[in-house]
Design a protein around this motif. Structure first.
Motif, PDB file in Angstrom:
ATOM      1  N   LYS A   1      -8.468   3.529  14.987  1.00  0.00           N
ATOM      2  CA  LYS A   1      -7.393   4.661  15.106  1.00  0.00           C
ATOM      3  C   LYS A   1      -6.220   4.224  15.509  1.00  0.00           C
ATOM      4  CE  LYS A   1     -10.216   8.683  15.493  1.00  0.00           C
ATOM      5  NZ  LYS A   1     -10.642  10.225  16.046  1.00  0.00           N
ATOM      6  N   ILE A   2      -6.002   3.107  16.666  1.00  0.00           N
ATOM      7  CA  ILE A   2      -4.854   2.766  17.101  1.00  0.00           C
ATOM      8  C   ILE A   2      -3.999   1.960  16.063  1.00  0.00           C
ATOM      9  CG2 ILE A   2      -3.837   0.998  18.922  1.00  0.00           C
ATOM     10  CD1 ILE A   2      -5.820   1.999  20.851  1.00  0.00           C
ATOM     11  N   GLN A   3      -5.087   0.990  15.194  1.00  0.00           N
ATOM     12  CA  GLN A   3      -4.211  -0.014  14.102  1.00  0.00           C
ATOM     13  C   GLN A   3      -3.964   1.003  12.974  1.00  0.00           C
ATOM     14  OE1 GLN A   3      -7.250  -2.774  12.517  1.00  0.00           O
ATOM     15  NE2 GLN A   3      -6.678  -4.120  14.289  1.00  0.00           N
ATOM     16  N   GLU A   4      -4.579   2.216  12.872  1.00  0.00           N
ATOM     17  CA  GLU A   4      -4.036   3.195  11.626  1.00  0.00           C
ATOM     18  C   GLU A   4      -2.838   3.716  12.258  1.00  0.00           C
ATOM     19  OE1 GLU A   4      -7.067   6.026  11.125  1.00  0.00           O
ATOM     20  OE2 GLU A   4      -8.479   4.709  10.001  1.00  0.00           O
ATOM     21  N   PHE A   5      -2.594   4.184  13.550  1.00  0.00           N
ATOM     22  CA  PHE A   5      -1.172   4.597  14.016  1.00  0.00           C
ATOM     23  C   PHE A   5      -0.317   3.521  13.725  1.00  0.00           C
ATOM     24  CE2 PHE A   5       1.521   5.044  17.566  1.00  0.00           C
ATOM     25  CZ  PHE A   5       2.128   6.036  17.217  1.00  0.00           C
ATOM     26  N   LEU A   6      -0.400   2.354  14.243  1.00  0.00           N
ATOM     27  CA  LEU A   6       0.542   1.249  14.307  1.00  0.00           C
ATOM     28  C   LEU A   6       1.113   0.682  12.865  1.00  0.00           C
ATOM     29  CD1 LEU A   6      -0.837  -1.096  17.070  1.00  0.00           C
ATOM     30  CD2 LEU A   6       0.951   0.540  17.059  1.00  0.00           C
ATOM     31  N   THR A   7       0.029   0.998  11.961  1.00  0.00           N
ATOM     32  CA  THR A   7       0.377   0.925  10.560  1.00  0.00           C
ATOM     33  C   THR A   7       0.593   1.865   9.498  1.00  0.00           C
ATOM     34  OG1 THR A   7      -1.869   0.682   9.928  1.00  0.00           O
ATOM     35  CG2 THR A   7      -1.129  -1.203  10.551  1.00  0.00           C
ATOM     36  N   TYR A   8       0.932   3.247  10.340  1.00  0.00           N
ATOM     37  CA  TYR A   8       1.157   4.240   9.501  1.00  0.00           C
ATOM     38  C   TYR A   8       0.312   4.753   8.557  1.00  0.00           C
ATOM     39  CZ  TYR A   8       6.210   3.800  11.703  1.00  0.00           C
ATOM     40  OH  TYR A   8       7.078   3.603  12.342  1.00  0.00           O
TER      41      TYR A   8
ATOM     42  N   ASP B   1       0.984  -1.245  -0.095  1.00  0.00           N
ATOM     43  CA  ASP B   1      -0.093  -0.120   0.045  1.00  0.00           C
ATOM     44  C   ASP B   1       0.750   1.107  -0.001  1.00  0.00           C
ATOM     45  OD1 ASP B   1      -2.359  -1.476  -0.071  1.00  0.00           O
ATOM     46  OD2 ASP B   1      -2.418  -1.450   2.217  1.00  0.00           O
ATOM     47  N   LEU B   2       0.411   2.422  -0.889  1.00  0.00           N
ATOM     48  CA  LEU B   2       1.203   3.772  -0.777  1.00  0.00           C
ATOM     49  C   LEU B   2       0.656   4.242   0.452  1.00  0.00           C
ATOM     50  CD1 LEU B   2       3.129   5.449  -2.141  1.00  0.00           C
ATOM     51  CD2 LEU B   2       1.363   6.265  -3.611  1.00  0.00           C
ATOM     52  N   LEU B   3       1.471   4.681   1.320  1.00  0.00           N
ATOM     53  CA  LEU B   3       0.948   5.575   2.446  1.00  0.00           C
ATOM     54  C   LEU B   3       0.992   7.022   2.105  1.00  0.00           C
ATOM     55  CD1 LEU B   3       2.772   3.114   5.285  1.00  0.00           C
ATOM     56  CD2 LEU B   3       0.304   3.024   4.255  1.00  0.00           C
TER      57      LEU B   3
ATOM     58  N   VAL C   1      -0.859  -7.008  12.942  1.00  0.00           N
ATOM     59  CA  VAL C   1      -1.574  -5.979  13.739  1.00  0.00           C
ATOM     60  C   VAL C   1      -3.000  -5.700  13.356  1.00  0.00           C
ATOM     61  CG1 VAL C   1      -1.360  -3.228  13.603  1.00  0.00           C
ATOM     62  CG2 VAL C   1       0.702  -4.595  13.669  1.00  0.00           C
ATOM     63  N   GLU C   2      -3.375  -5.964  12.004  1.00  0.00           N
ATOM     64  CA  GLU C   2      -4.666  -5.763  11.601  1.00  0.00           C
ATOM     65  C   GLU C   2      -5.467  -6.917  12.326  1.00  0.00           C
ATOM     66  OE1 GLU C   2      -4.219  -3.692   7.178  1.00  0.00           O
ATOM     67  OE2 GLU C   2      -4.226  -5.894   7.338  1.00  0.00           O
ATOM     68  N   ALA C   3      -4.774  -8.007  12.588  1.00  0.00           N
ATOM     69  CA  ALA C   3      -5.724  -8.918  13.202  1.00  0.00           C
ATOM     70  C   ALA C   3      -5.800  -8.915  14.644  1.00  0.00           C
ATOM     71  CB  ALA C   3      -5.071 -10.283  12.995  1.00  0.00           C
ATOM     72  N   LEU C   4      -5.244  -7.782  15.247  1.00  0.00           N
ATOM     73  CA  LEU C   4      -5.531  -7.611  16.873  1.00  0.00           C
ATOM     74  C   LEU C   4      -6.727  -6.968  17.088  1.00  0.00           C
ATOM     75  CD1 LEU C   4      -1.723  -6.410  17.588  1.00  0.00           C
ATOM     76  CD2 LEU C   4      -2.743  -8.643  18.169  1.00  0.00           C
ATOM     77  N   PRO C   5      -7.422  -7.371  18.216  1.00  0.00           N
ATOM     78  CA  PRO C   5      -8.527  -6.631  18.461  1.00  0.00           C
ATOM     79  C   PRO C   5      -8.439  -5.270  19.157  1.00  0.00           C
ATOM     80  CG  PRO C   5      -7.829  -8.240  20.032  1.00  0.00           C
ATOM     81  CD  PRO C   5      -7.032  -8.306  19.225  1.00  0.00           C
ATOM     82  N   LEU C   6      -7.914  -4.206  17.985  1.00  0.00           N
ATOM     83  CA  LEU C   6      -7.643  -2.900  18.444  1.00  0.00           C
ATOM     84  C   LEU C   6      -8.649  -1.916  17.988  1.00  0.00           C
ATOM     85  CD1 LEU C   6      -3.811  -3.003  18.011  1.00  0.00           C
ATOM     86  CD2 LEU C   6      -5.041  -3.181  20.420  1.00  0.00           C
TER      87      LEU C   6
END
Length: 402
Positions: free
Chosen positions: A379-386, A261-263, A371-376
């Motif tokens: 917004k926290i997932q977006e932060f952790l994956t940039y 993915d282009l971030l 990370v995407e499989a974690l129950p988070l």
């Protein structure tokens, strides 16, 4: 929506720490030239290597205490390679997480040459240990795996990558084939699981598995461009790529190496896009923090990705810059030039946020898919994956910043 970088707060010449100039008499018969194509600090930060042109590499103790032309046997080594030098790498290379600034008595320096050979030198003695052969054209890039092993990856104009185990002398390397163009640049992820490589003219980024020595995937651009350089972030969650097209300018792209993915995309100043001296030549992440340096013929610029601001824009109107390298402990960056000179610049001290430190600690060993499989919360997932970084921005240079 596009945003613009804030103007630099660092002014010349206060950020220039030291400038070293080669003392060459004339070209030797092998046809080598004066350009500094590669500069490197050792993993522990106690040595600096400089390809000073005409087949000569200088190894200096860091910090440099004297700029006298006479060679001090205790502080520097001069290696005569007898061919044009295109690439340098110190090894073994330890991750900043495990490197304790120890003494480096068994340190090696590998040198990629114009004739396709790779020389392996002992840093402490300045002696040639052995030579690796196999590449059929010049060796353009070299990098050690950052896991403390003697695994070396080489990129060549013979359109191959080769993976060598220097601990097993005489063992044939693994050869990675696929590109139809010169392999120009390679980078290894911090966990030593993945290789990224690129060629000049095929508008693709290649990802390879370091575990199975196989091709994984392409990251393909949607229009033709010249590929320049690539590097992984210190946590391995970002892959930066520099490229350009002479008619439209340059791009600095941040990719997710797991999902392709282009971030984020940075474009050069709209009023400078048609200037040939603004084409990029190199980029590099700092081992400390989330600073990304990118060099063109016109300036050295350092982007704080975490805070989304340009913290350095310097080296204006100097000899054309070709490469750059951060000191492993931060604070200093070296640049190599077309006339064989090397300059050392002060890097602004940036205090990393606790949020970023937590993200880095997790992402070093956890992929985007995990990370995407974690129950988070999203917004926290977006932060952790940039995924929360600015999607597109335009760099406004000092001259045209209003």
């Amino acid at each position: 929506m596009c945003s613009a970088f804030r103007p630099s707060t660092v002014k010349e010449p206060d950020d220039l720490i030291l400038e070293l100039k080669p003392s060459h008499q004339s070209p030797n018969p092998t046809g080598t030239h004066c350009e500094t194509w590669s500069v490197r600090f050792s993993p522990g930060g106690s040595y600096f290597a400089w390809s000073m042109g005409f087949g000569i590499v200088k190894i200096l103790l860091w910090p440099v205490t004297s700029t006298d032309s006479g060679e001090d046997a205790d502080s520097e080594r001069t290696l005569h390679c007898k061919q044009a030098v295109w690439a340098l790498a110190f090894g073994p290379c330890l991750s900043p997480r495990t490197d304790q600034n120890r003494h480096e008595p068994d340190l090696l320096l590998v040198i990629g040459l114009n004739n396709g050979l790779i020389q392996v030198w002992v840093v402490s003695s300045g002696k040639l240990l052995f030579t690796l052969s196999g590449h059929q054209a010049l060796v353009r890039d070299l990098v050690f795996a950052p896991n403390g092993s003697l695994t070396l990856v080489s990129a060549s104009r013979d359109k191959t990558l080769r993976i060598w185990d220097l601990a097993k002398k005489g063992v044939n390397p693994h050869v990675l084939r696929g590109p139809n163009y010169w392999v120009f640049k390679c980078s290894i992820s911090p966990d030593s699981s993945m290789i990224a490589s690129l060629c000049n003219f095929d508008s693709k980024l290649y990802l390879w598995s370091m575990r199975s020595y196989t091709f994984m995937r392409h990251i393909t651009y949607d229009h033709e461009r010249t590929m320049v350089s690539c590097d992984f972030s210190p946590d391995g969650a970002l892959l930066a790529v520099a490229s350009y097209k002479s008619s439209t300018g340059w791009w600095l792209d941040l990719w997710d190496p797991y999902t392709a993915d282009l971030l984020s995309r940075v474009e050069n100043c709209e009023l400078c896009y048609n200037r040939s001296d603004s084409l990029p030549t190199y980029l590099s992440f700092s081992p400390v923090g989330l600073l990304l340096a990118f060099k063109d013929y016109r300036a050295l610029q350092i982007w704080d990705v975490e805070r989304d601001e340009l913290v350095t824009e310097t080296d204006h109107n100097r000899a054309g810059g070709l490469c750059c390298a951060f000191h492993p402990h931060g604070g200093v960056i070296a640049t190599g030039c077309r006339n064989g000179e090397v300059k050392f610049w002060r890097v602004p001290h940036r205090v990393r946020s606790l949020r970023h430190l937590c993200r880095t600690a997790l992402r070093f060993s956890v992929s985007t898919y995990q990370v995407e499989a974690l129950p988070l919360p999203p917004k926290i997932q977006e932060f952790l994956t940039y995924r929360d970084v600015q999607k597109q921005k335009t760099l406004c240079c000092k001259k045209h910043h209003s």
